[in-house]
Write a protein that holds these residues in place. Structure first.
Motif, PDB file in Angstrom:
ATOM      1  N   PHE A   1      63.401  23.987  33.661  1.00  0.00           N
ATOM      2  CA  PHE A   1      64.684  23.449  34.167  1.00  0.00           C
ATOM      3  C   PHE A   1      65.805  24.136  33.544  1.00  0.00           C
ATOM      4  N   PHE A   2      66.960  24.386  34.097  1.00  0.00           N
ATOM      5  CA  PHE A   2      68.140  25.082  33.486  1.00  0.00           C
ATOM      6  C   PHE A   2      69.446  24.597  34.047  1.00  0.00           C
ATOM      7  N   ILE A   3      70.395  24.526  33.233  1.00  0.00           N
ATOM      8  CA  ILE A   3      71.774  24.640  33.661  1.00  0.00           C
ATOM      9  C   ILE A   3      72.472  25.515  32.790  1.00  0.00           C
TER      10      ILE A   3
ATOM     11  N   ILE B   1      72.505  24.919  38.433  1.00  0.00           N
ATOM     12  CA  ILE B   1      71.476  24.323  38.342  1.00  0.00           C
ATOM     13  C   ILE B   1      70.361  25.189  38.849  1.00  0.00           C
ATOM     14  N   GLY B   2      69.239  25.278  38.082  1.00  0.00           N
ATOM     15  CA  GLY B   2      67.946  25.700  38.615  1.00  0.00           C
ATOM     16  C   GLY B   2      66.539  25.247  38.144  1.00  0.00           C
ATOM     17  N   TYR B   3      65.563  25.757  38.846  1.00  0.00           N
ATOM     18  CA  TYR B   3      64.092  25.368  38.514  1.00  0.00           C
ATOM     19  C   TYR B   3      63.313  26.283  38.732  1.00  0.00           C
ATOM     20  N   THR B   4      62.574  27.026  37.759  1.00  0.00           N
ATOM     21  CA  THR B   4      61.501  27.860  38.144  1.00  0.00           C
ATOM     22  C   THR B   4      59.898  27.240  37.637  1.00  0.00           C
TER      23      THR B   4
ATOM     24  N   ALA C   1      51.345  31.485  43.375  1.00  0.00           N
ATOM     25  CA  ALA C   1      52.870  31.810  44.036  1.00  0.00           C
ATOM     26  C   ALA C   1      53.734  31.061  43.029  1.00  0.00           C
ATOM     27  N   ASP C   2      54.924  31.695  42.830  1.00  0.00           N
ATOM     28  CA  ASP C   2      55.865  31.352  41.924  1.00  0.00           C
ATOM     29  C   ASP C   2      57.265  30.938  42.575  1.00  0.00           C
ATOM     30  N   LEU C   3      57.823  29.742  42.115  1.00  0.00           N
ATOM     31  CA  LEU C   3      58.945  29.344  42.982  1.00  0.00           C
ATOM     32  C   LEU C   3      59.917  29.439  42.148  1.00  0.00           C
ATOM     33  N   TYR C   4      61.355  29.872  42.777  1.00  0.00           N
ATOM     34  CA  TYR C   4      62.495  29.801  42.098  1.00  0.00           C
ATOM     35  C   TYR C   4      63.785  29.338  42.767  1.00  0.00           C
ATOM     36  N   MET C   5      64.228  28.427  42.128  1.00  0.00           N
ATOM     37  CA  MET C   5      65.380  27.712  43.089  1.00  0.00           C
ATOM     38  C   MET C   5      66.677  27.406  42.167  1.00  0.00           C
ATOM     39  N   SER C   6      67.944  27.911  42.647  1.00  0.00           N
ATOM     40  CA  SER C   6      69.067  27.396  42.006  1.00  0.00           C
ATOM     41  C   SER C   6      69.977  27.051  43.218  1.00  0.00           C
ATOM     42  N   ALA C   7      71.084  26.304  42.454  1.00  0.00           N
ATOM     43  CA  ALA C   7      72.297  26.022  43.113  1.00  0.00           C
ATOM     44  C   ALA C   7      73.524  25.999  42.329  1.00  0.00           C
TER      45      ALA C   7
END
Length: 494
Positions: free
Chosen positions: A118-120, A145-148, A325-331
């Protein structure tokens, strides 16, 4: 008579001058304490522990949020770039010059349960273009804000959480185990020097005694009280005694240097051994020793580590051989403007979702082979661990049984020494008054020497057996507590 007394005194003077000015009396316990604190081996053991200690600290720190700054202070670019000319409907090369600079501040947190991160973060970039069209831009990301996460992949964080505390606990046990190994080495050197000192003292006494007996023999030979053969034997004994003294002194110096070097003592101080008193009886039940070894011995922790690492390898190869599978999300928000102030004004929303997949289709059995290899390695590890633990249990049983025997050996060796000393003194007196022959005297002296050696050997074997049990169980049977108290005393903060 006077010449021989002067000879003995001269030997002592040479002995003292060769050995330095001061003596340092050492008991067995003092020698062990010095070795475990100041010897070069102790220094090595401490540094090996500290290596594992900082590795564990690094593991713990990796579980906390990390703050990172990534900066590109300056990036200048001048090159020919292919561009499309719409007026002539052709591609042409044009010179392009640009200057770029950026900075990013981020807070990252790894999650053991999922294996994700998790990152900011916040970012600011500057771009300037040179050439026919000159312009400057600032690009900002005030907050993101994101999560991988690897959805089906191998979770390294989870296995590290299993292994790293175990490895650190093993390191602490290995530190204590190594301390007991140092004690064993000290016992060997200590009693080696004790044996050399005892032989030197006996050799000195033998020189004085043989010279005295030779003088007495000369007087008795004058009155035909003994034969010429006995007279020659007494003379030969006196010569042999002086030769033996020289050889024994060499061995004494070697033994002294060996212990001094191991204890890292001052060169001006020579150790003088204090033979320990016979120890009080200690009963060690075999069942208790086996139980304590399973609780404290680092080999059992090493076996657990080996099994867990083999299981980890099985899981890793299975996950790598299957669909992943790899997931990357950020907003977050971003904006572009010609000035810094405007770049942070009215930011626009920025969203990103990315899923990448890897699907194995055909690899001619490579992945399957790796999975089978890891499973076989796990089976081999389990069998090896079982064999090692059986051998360790057998060693504990034999060592405890030997310790019980050594306690009885000390008592009998001490009694034999007392009898041998008394017998030699009595035989010597009988020889002086002419009621014993030279053969009886020689035999009595040899028995005294053997009894002295056997007593020192019995003490050495007793303490070796006791400290081997301490090493195998990491338990102090005199104080009836785990040796971890030594570790807690020396390293109060983990």
């Amino acid at each position: 008579m006077g010449k021989r007394c002067l000879l003995i005194i001269a030997i002592w003077v040479l002995h003292l001058s060769a050995w330095g000015q001061t003596k340092q009396k050492l008991s067995l316990q003092q020698s062990i304490e010095i070795a475990t604190d100041s010897s070069l081996q102790a220094f090595r053991v401490k540094n090996l522990y500290l290596t594992n200690y900082w590795a564990y600290r690094s593991f713990k720190a990796a579980r906390l949020p990390s703050l990172n700054l990534n900066v590109t202070p300056l990036q200048y670019n001048r090159e020919f770039t292919k561009r499309y000319d719409p007026d002539n409907n052709i591609d042409i090369y044009r010179v392009q010059q640009s200057l770029y600079s950026s900075g990013n501040v981020s807070i990252n947190q790894n999650l053991d349960a999922t294996g994700g991160s998790f990152f900011i973060d916040s970012e600011l970039g500057f771009f300037r273009n040179f050439g026919e069209t000159r312009f400057s831009q600032y690009s900002s990301v005030p907050i993101r804000i994101g999560y991988t996460q690897s959805l089906m992949g191998f979770n390294a964080f989870k296995w590290e959480k299993k292994l790293e505390p175990l490895k650190y606990e093993k390191a602490k046990k290995q530190y204590l185990y190594a301390q007991e190994e140092i004690a064993e080495s000290v016992i060997q050197l200590f009693f080696g020097l004790a044996m050399a000192q005892a032989e030197f003292d006996l050799a000195m006494e033998n020189v004085a005694s043989s010279d005295t007996l030779f003088l007495i023999g000369q007087e008795r030979f004058k009155i035909a009280s003994i034969s010429q053969a006995d007279m020659l034997t007494l003379k030969l004994d006196a010569i042999n005694a002086r030769n033996s003294l020289k050889n024994v002194e060499i061995e004494l110096k070697k033994a002294t240097f060996g212990l001094s070097n191991y204890l890292n003592l001052d060169d001006n101080k020579q150790p003088e051994i204090i033979i320990p008193e016979p120890p009080r009886p200690i009963h060690i039940p075999i069942d208790q020793a086996l139980r304590l070894a399973k609780e404290n011995n680092p080999d059992y922790l090493a076996n657990r580590q080996e099994i867990i690492e083999a299981e980890r390898e099985v899981v890793r190869t299975k996950r790598e051989a299957s669909f992943n599978a790899d997931l990357y999300m950020s907003a977050g928000f971003n904006q572009v403007a010609p000035t810094v102030a405007e770049a942070y004004r009215n930011p626009l929303q920025q969203n990103l979702v990315s899923i990448g997949m890897r699907i194995p289709i055909l690899d001619w059995g490579v992945r399957k082979g790796k999975v089978n290899m890891s499973r076989n390695s796990l089976d081999v590890a389990k069998i090896s661990v079982q064999q090692r633990e059986q051998s360790l249990e057998q060693e504990i049983i034999v060592t405890v049984s030997d310790f019980e025997v050594q306690q009885d050996m000390i008592n009998s060796a001490e009694e034999a020494l007392e009898l041998a000393v008394a017998a030699f003194q009595a035989t010597r007196q009988r020889f002086v008054i002419g009621k014993s022959d030279i053969n009886s005297l020689t035999l009595s002296l040899n028995r005294q020497k053997d009894a002295q050696k056997n007593y020192i050997s019995a003490l050495k074997n007793y303490w070796l057996s006791y400290f081997r049990i301490r090493k195998l169980t990491l338990f102090d049977f005199e104080k009836q507590e785990s040796l971890s108290y030594l570790f807690d005393h020396m390293h109060p903060v983990n």
